[in-house]
Design a protein around this motif. Structure first.
Motif, PDB file in Angstrom:
ATOM      1  N   ALA A 127     -31.268  34.179   5.906  1.00  0.00           N
ATOM      2  CA  ALA A 127     -31.658  33.036   6.308  1.00  0.00           C
ATOM      3  C   ALA A 127     -31.800  32.658   7.948  1.00  0.00           C
ATOM      4  CB  ALA A 127     -30.775  31.797   5.554  1.00  0.00           C
ATOM      5  N   LEU A 128     -32.820  31.962   8.255  1.00  0.00           N
ATOM      6  CA  LEU A 128     -32.729  31.501   9.723  1.00  0.00           C
ATOM      7  C   LEU A 128     -33.617  30.020   9.677  1.00  0.00           C
ATOM      8  CD1 LEU A 128     -34.742  34.824  10.683  1.00  0.00           C
ATOM      9  CD2 LEU A 128     -32.162  34.260  11.450  1.00  0.00           C
ATOM     10  N   GLY A 129     -33.055  29.466  10.649  1.00  0.00           N
ATOM     11  CA  GLY A 129     -33.443  28.187  11.225  1.00  0.00           C
ATOM     12  C   GLY A 129     -34.764  28.258  11.515  1.00  0.00           C
ATOM     13  N   TYR A 130     -35.754  26.984  11.902  1.00  0.00           N
ATOM     14  CA  TYR A 130     -36.938  27.215  12.380  1.00  0.00           C
ATOM     15  C   TYR A 130     -36.940  27.647  13.951  1.00  0.00           C
ATOM     16  CZ  TYR A 130     -41.293  25.955  14.281  1.00  0.00           C
ATOM     17  OH  TYR A 130     -42.619  25.998  15.145  1.00  0.00           O
ATOM     18  N   ASP A 131     -37.839  28.589  14.159  1.00  0.00           N
ATOM     19  CA  ASP A 131     -37.955  28.836  15.744  1.00  0.00           C
ATOM     20  C   ASP A 131     -39.483  29.341  15.824  1.00  0.00           C
ATOM     21  OD1 ASP A 131     -38.018  30.805  18.115  1.00  0.00           O
ATOM     22  OD2 ASP A 131     -36.047  29.785  18.298  1.00  0.00           O
ATOM     23  N   SER A 132     -39.847  28.877  16.974  1.00  0.00           N
ATOM     24  CA  SER A 132     -41.313  29.089  17.191  1.00  0.00           C
ATOM     25  C   SER A 132     -41.708  30.637  17.359  1.00  0.00           C
ATOM     26  CB  SER A 132     -42.004  28.661  18.570  1.00  0.00           C
ATOM     27  OG  SER A 132     -41.188  29.175  19.826  1.00  0.00           O
ATOM     28  N   ALA A 133     -40.620  31.689  17.618  1.00  0.00           N
ATOM     29  CA  ALA A 133     -40.788  33.118  17.541  1.00  0.00           C
ATOM     30  C   ALA A 133     -40.688  33.596  16.105  1.00  0.00           C
ATOM     31  CB  ALA A 133     -39.829  33.784  18.493  1.00  0.00           C
ATOM     32  N   LEU A 134     -40.726  32.802  15.119  1.00  0.00           N
ATOM     33  CA  LEU A 134     -40.563  33.226  13.795  1.00  0.00           C
ATOM     34  C   LEU A 134     -41.740  33.147  13.192  1.00  0.00           C
ATOM     35  CD1 LEU A 134     -37.076  32.172  12.553  1.00  0.00           C
ATOM     36  CD2 LEU A 134     -37.695  34.501  13.217  1.00  0.00           C
ATOM     37  N   ARG A 135     -42.597  34.076  12.840  1.00  0.00           N
ATOM     38  CA  ARG A 135     -44.086  33.876  12.174  1.00  0.00           C
ATOM     39  C   ARG A 135     -43.828  34.461  10.957  1.00  0.00           C
ATOM     40  NH1 ARG A 135     -44.946  33.843  17.566  1.00  0.00           N
ATOM     41  NH2 ARG A 135     -46.297  32.410  18.567  1.00  0.00           N
ATOM     42  N   PRO A 136     -43.989  33.915   9.829  1.00  0.00           N
ATOM     43  CA  PRO A 136     -44.026  34.624   8.267  1.00  0.00           C
ATOM     44  C   PRO A 136     -45.196  35.695   8.397  1.00  0.00           C
ATOM     45  CG  PRO A 136     -44.016  32.199   8.352  1.00  0.00           C
ATOM     46  CD  PRO A 136     -44.284  32.533   9.445  1.00  0.00           C
ATOM     47  N   GLY A 137     -44.890  36.897   8.075  1.00  0.00           N
ATOM     48  CA  GLY A 137     -45.767  37.997   8.019  1.00  0.00           C
ATOM     49  C   GLY A 137     -45.476  38.867   8.899  1.00  0.00           C
ATOM     50  N   GLY A 138     -44.579  38.648  10.119  1.00  0.00           N
ATOM     51  CA  GLY A 138     -44.378  39.287  11.179  1.00  0.00           C
ATOM     52  C   GLY A 138     -43.081  40.393  10.902  1.00  0.00           C
ATOM     53  N   PHE A 139     -42.789  41.183  11.555  1.00  0.00           N
ATOM     54  CA  PHE A 139     -41.638  42.147  11.654  1.00  0.00           C
ATOM     55  C   PHE A 139     -40.711  41.552  12.641  1.00  0.00           C
ATOM     56  CE2 PHE A 139     -44.999  44.628   9.875  1.00  0.00           C
ATOM     57  CZ  PHE A 139     -44.365  45.228   8.611  1.00  0.00           C
ATOM     58  N   ALA A 140     -39.610  42.052  12.170  1.00  0.00           N
ATOM     59  CA  ALA A 140     -38.301  41.731  13.040  1.00  0.00           C
ATOM     60  C   ALA A 140     -37.093  42.908  12.665  1.00  0.00           C
ATOM     61  CB  ALA A 140     -37.624  40.479  12.758  1.00  0.00           C
ATOM     62  N   SER A 141     -36.428  43.107  13.515  1.00  0.00           N
ATOM     63  CA  SER A 141     -35.254  43.948  13.419  1.00  0.00           C
ATOM     64  C   SER A 141     -33.954  43.205  13.458  1.00  0.00           C
ATOM     65  CB  SER A 141     -35.027  44.889  14.702  1.00  0.00           C
ATOM     66  OG  SER A 141     -34.768  44.137  15.818  1.00  0.00           O
TER      67      SER A 141
END
Length: 392
Positions: free
Chosen positions: A290-304
């Motif tokens: 779970a993560l709070g809202y941040d402009s760097a978080l875009r659904p569909g993208g990847f993250a490590s």
């Protein structure tokens, strides 16, 4: 008078034989001494020449830097990647009968409150229907008022004998019928008003608009699909994919550091759900962070993600000490005879201190730090002890 002394021939033979035996004995003694001296010379030559050869071999052995890694307490870190998504996605579509869209008030990237109108639909026909029902309610109310007035007047004349009990019953029934018709008309009006209210597309929950799939002038119905997609309260998550062994070492509540691809921003999240099943094809499961809202978080993208899953006492080695082949990971250790020995190891997590070794080392061995790729098992080396690896 001449005397002639004679020596018997037997005595002469005995004397010659004793002299011969003495001479032979001397020769044997001399020969034995010579052989002994030659043997001692040969042994001495081999000893000194062999020792020199060993010294020369030792001097030609490659020098390697070794360390005794020992044991240290390290934080177990699991590295994973996954897809970003809204933690709770809410699709918004037509609830009522639909119609032609007159206005769209929000767009993707906007925040909305619960109950906020996102789009409106033409209701000109429905408004006229509501007006007609309002008039019907008014007429029914007037009929009820008249029926009630007639009943009240008749009730005053009963005692005088001008109105019979039958007339009172008939007027009472008329009043009750008018009241029922009023309730029916009011219910129809309320239903129409509710339907008209549902013509508006409203936000069922507060959240962040992810998608907008409707435009003014478009005709929409209940089969038009999703018009808006919301992330409830703007909350996001990383659906981190983990192998079976890693999945067994995490639990709900563990913190994780998430870095979206293409950014250097590191966000702190928390595992809130672990998949109860494993994908039979990839042999992986999903840990939802779970993560709070941040402009760097875009659904569909990847993250490590770096997930901290507790601490353990293990040996830690720099990457330069590790080798790999078809049999797996291994290191070279130096035995008491200065011979290189292969030791298979099991790798753990990676940290700033190095790579943890979960199995294969006790921590007291002399591990070759570098040049392991140029060694072969059984090769003689000159170890140079170093307590810590460079950069540790």
């Amino acid at each position: 008078m001449n005397y002639e002394s004679t020596i018997p021939s037997e005595d002469i033979a005995i004397a010659d034989d004793a002299e011969a035996r003495s001479s032979t004995r001397k020769r044997l003694i001399i020969a034995a001494a010579v052989v002994t001296l030659l043997l001692l010379a040969y042994i001495g030559y081999n000893y000194f020449v062999g020792a020199g050869a060993e010294d020369d071999t030792a001097s030609q052995a490659p020098a390697v830097t070794v360390m005794a890694p020992g044991k240290q307490l390290v934080t177990r870190t699991i590295n994973a990647t996954g897809t970003l998504a809204a933690r709770r996605e809410i699709p918004v579509s037509v609830v009522g009968e639909g119609g032609r869209v007159t206005n769209v008030y929000v767009d993707a990237g906007d925040w909305v409150k619960q109950g906020q109108v996102m789009a409106s639909i033409d209701r000109s026909v429905q408004s006229q229907q509501a007006a007609g029902l309002e008039a019907s309610v008014g007429a029914s109310r007037a009929d009820l008022n008249l029926a009630q007035a007639n009943l009240d007047r008749a009730a005053q004349l009963v005692d005088r004998g001008f109105i019979s009990k039958a007339d009172i019953d008939r007027l009472t029934a008329t009043r009750d019928s008018a009241a029922a018709r009023l309730r029916v008309a009011q219910a129809q009006l309320n239903e129409t008003r509710a339907r008209n209210t549902r013509l508006d597309i409203v936000a069922p929950k507060a959240g962040f608009v992810l998608e907008r799939n409707v435009e003014p002038g478009q005709t929409v119905t209940q089969g038009s699909g999703t018009l808006f997609l919301l992330a409830q309260d703007g909350e996001m998550e990383l659906q981190a994919r983990l192998g079976e062994s890693d999945l067994a070492n995490v639990s709900v509540g563990i913190t994780a550091q998430v870095t979206p691809v293409g950014t250097t921003k590191e966000l702190t999240g928390q595992i809130w759900q672990i998949a109860p099943v494993i994908d039979p094809q990839s042999r992986q499961g999903i840990a939802r962070i779970a993560l709070g809202y941040d402009s760097a978080l875009r659904p569909g993208g990847f993250a490590s993600a770096r997930i901290r899953s507790g601490t353990s006492e293990v040996s830690v080695l720099p990457e330069s000490a590790l080798q790999n082949d078809s049999k797996g990971s291994f290191v070279y250790i130096v035995g008491p005879d200065n011979k290189a020995v292969r030791r298979d190891v099991v790798l753990g997590s990676v940290s700033d201190a190095g790579i943890s070794i979960t199995s294969g080392l006790s921590g007291n061995e002399k591990v070759v730090l570098r040049a392991g790729g140029f060694l072969s098992p059984g090769e003689t080396v000159q170890p140079k002890l170093q307590k810590k690896a460079d950069g540790a």
